[in-house]
Design an enzyme around this catalytic site. Structure first.
Site, mmCIF file in Angstrom:
data_model
loop_
_atom_site.group_PDB
_atom_site.id
_atom_site.type_symbol
_atom_site.label_atom_id
_atom_site.label_comp_id
_atom_site.label_asym_id
_atom_site.label_seq_id
_atom_site.Cartn_x
_atom_site.Cartn_y
_atom_site.Cartn_z
ATOM 1 N N CYS A 1 -13.305 108.559 111.670
ATOM 2 C CA CYS A 1 -14.890 108.165 111.877
ATOM 3 C C CYS A 1 -15.893 109.447 111.201
ATOM 4 C CB CYS A 1 -14.693 108.370 113.608
ATOM 5 S SG CYS A 1 -14.935 110.443 113.877
ATOM 6 N N CYS B 1 -14.790 122.071 115.155
ATOM 7 C CA CYS B 1 -14.298 122.890 114.823
ATOM 8 C C CYS B 1 -12.813 123.698 115.094
ATOM 9 C CB CYS B 1 -14.775 124.131 115.624
ATOM 10 S SG CYS B 1 -14.878 124.484 117.229
ATOM 11 N N HIS C 1 -7.921 108.190 115.386
ATOM 12 C CA HIS C 1 -8.274 110.208 114.742
ATOM 13 C C HIS C 1 -7.002 111.514 115.135
ATOM 14 C CE1 HIS C 1 -11.979 108.258 116.420
ATOM 15 N NE2 HIS C 1 -11.557 107.050 116.476
ATOM 16 N N CYS D 1 -10.160 136.113 108.421
ATOM 17 C CA CYS D 1 -11.230 137.273 108.826
ATOM 18 C C CYS D 1 -10.782 138.249 108.158
ATOM 19 C CB CYS D 1 -12.751 137.652 109.545
ATOM 20 S SG CYS D 1 -11.859 137.897 111.450
ATOM 21 N N HIS E 1 -13.377 139.569 115.579
ATOM 22 C CA HIS E 1 -13.341 139.420 114.075
ATOM 23 C C HIS E 1 -13.619 140.629 113.889
ATOM 24 C CE1 HIS E 1 -15.909 137.034 110.987
ATOM 25 N NE2 HIS E 1 -16.438 137.503 111.177
#
EC number: 3.4.19.12
Length: 520
Positions: free
Chosen positions: A44, A49, A82, A168, A471
């Site tokens: 779609c 995320c 999906h 990261c 992070h």
């Protein structure tokens, strides 16, 4: 793997007008608006995320399965599962029903067409962004290398690294190593090696984390990444080829979990060292040894065989001195190292109340002193004394016999308590220049005036509470200017900001070595 669900899940037109505007790598999740690890549904075209951000891409798939379970599946519903989505940064494809990455395509090649369309959108957005910045610079009296955007100073010459899904920790280490001048220059000057065969020559290869390929070179992909970081031709580089090799030869780092940056750095340096020893990147062993001959032989530290640029730059030697407290017998052992892991002294670890804010601040010297001070080993670490013929109480002390050109100091911020690994969030004060290591040397009288002085080159910072979350970012100095590397975003910063960072890994460069590099 060969996915059997593509025909029922890949339904969107390759040039679908439903795609959001802007560069795919910066698309936002339609639920939480996060632009970290965006994935586009190939049924779609909605964007969500990844599972290690807020997991909305997986939830989108799970929600779509509920009608299929509650009602008899119609032909239309069969086609709208999906199930398959594509990473908007690396363009890898994943099937939730197979729970694995996908390497095949539909009969019409729709996956590859979508991939190429996303790449074109990314390139168009990048070209438009560069054109806009160039126009602004032409009309600006600011430094030609800088551009003010939204109140922050964005670095035009520096290149960021795209986050490919909680990567990261890798990005911060790569940016730091790219600013160790002698180390970086060595790799950039290595000859390029083409690893692709005739079938893939001239085409971009999209690796996935489950593909197999024996013909890979960590040195070659590391070299390519370092070359891309400071050529100034793009604002962000996608290191999927390097990460594919990392995921293949270092299985610990596969998947989308947050990992420990220090652990990754050690694995990376060790594997680069081993590959350079064998000449696996296509460069002969003799050519590598010839390259290494440009580095002073007296500064080489061998770890697991012949020296390489890794040991020549980061290699040092520790002397471990143990004394039996019963008979006085002394035992000495020499250990090579690539980095030093330093405890933050316990008196600085407890959280301070407001009335303790003006108390003593922990410094890097406190951590180094704690590492090198004489200590009595506890009952669980009794020393086997060869003279007494049994385990005895003893003392231990570390001396540095040889300092490396690049001194890497790891602050041990993560500690196990019971079943939890907690973070020590104490601020540690560190010098930006003039770190004097002379007092920690075994024979300081034999060192030159500047051979023990170190200047800061890079800092890795962990933001958050745990090693498996949070992070990583990095600060590094390049041509006298400090930069902050936050994945694909690079900003110019100042020394004051760097000095306030809660460092996790510090990279110092010997002042003598830096002066020598500048003369080359």
């Amino acid at each position: 793997m060969e996915c059997p669900h593509l025909s029922s899940s890949v339904c969107i037109a390759p040039d679908s007008a439903k795609f959001p505007n802007g560069s795919p790598s910066s698309w936002c999740c339609s639920v939480c608006r996060s632009n970290k690890s965006p994935w586009v549904c190939l049924t779609c075209s909605s964007v969500h995320c990844g599972r290690y951000v807020n997991g909305h891409a997986k939830k989108h798939y799970e929600d779509a399965q509920i009608p299929l379970l509650n009602h008899k599946r119609s032909e239309k519903q069969e086609k709208a599962q999906h199930t398959v989505c594509m990473d908007c940064s690396s363009y890898s494809t994943y099937c939730y029903r197979c729970d694995d990455f996908v390497v095949n395509d539909t009969k019409l090649g729709l996956v590859q067409k979508v991939r190429e369309h996303l790449q074109n959108l990314e390139n168009s957005a990048f070209t438009a962004d560069r054109h806009r910045k160039r126009k602004l610079l032409e009309n600006s009296s600011l430094n030609s290398k800088l551009l003010k955007v939204n109140g922050s100073t964005t670095a035009i010459c520096a290149t960021g690294l795209r986050n490919l899904g909680n990567t990261c920790f890798m990005n911060a280490i790569l940016q730091s190593l790219s600013n160790i001048e002698q180390f970086c220059c060595y790799f950039k000057e290595l000859p390029a090696v083409e690893l692709r065969n005739g079938k893939t020559a001239g085409r971009r290869t999209y690796h996935t984390r489950s593909q197999g390929d024996s013909n890979v070179s960590l040195v070659e992909e590391f070299r390519k990444t370092l070359c891309a970081l400071w050529q100034g031709s793009q604002t962000a580089f996608s290191p999927e080829s390097l990460f594919y090799v990392v995921w293949k030869i270092m299985p610990n780092f596969r998947g989308y979990q947050q990992q420990d940056a220090h652990e990754f750095m050690r694995y990376l340096l060790d594997h680069l060292h081993l590959e350079l020893q064998g000449g696996f990147n296509g460069v002969s062993r003799s050519a590598i040894l010839q390259e290494n001959s440009t580095l002073s032989a007296s500064n080489k530290c061998c770890i697991n065989g012949a020296s390489t640029v890794v040991t020549a730059i980061f290699g040092g030697i520790l002397q471990n001195e143990v004394n039996c407290l019963i008979c006085g017998t002394e035992s000495r052992k020499f250990d090579p190292f690539l980095d030093l892991s330093l405890d933050i002294p316990s008196q600085f670890r407890s959280k301070r109340s407001k009335n303790q804010e003006n108390g003593p601040v922990c410094s890097l010297r406190d951590c180094l002193r704690s590492f090198t001070d004489l200590e009595e080993l506890d009952e669980t670490e009794l020393y086997m004394c060869h003279k007494c013929k049994k385990k005895q109480k003893s003392t231990k002390k570390f001396w540095i016999q040889k300092l490396p050109k690049a001194l890497c100091l790891h602050l041990k911020r993560f500690h196990w308590t019971a079943y939890l690994r907690n973070k020590v969030d104490t601020y540690v004060q560190f010098p930006l220049r003039g770190l004097d290591m002379k007092c920690y040397l075994l024979e300081p009288e034999n060192s030159g005036p500047d051979s023990c002085l170190y200047d800061l080159a890079a800092v890795v910072v962990h933001h958050g509470s745990g090693v498996g979350s949070g992070h990583y970012t990095a600060y590094a100095v390049h041509e006298g200017r400090w930069f902050h590397f936050n994945d694909s975003t690079v900003t110019v910063t100042d020394e004051e900001t760097v000095g306030k960072a809660k460092a996790y890994i510090l990279f110092y460069v010997e002042r003598q070595a830096r002066a020598g590099a500048e003369k080359l």
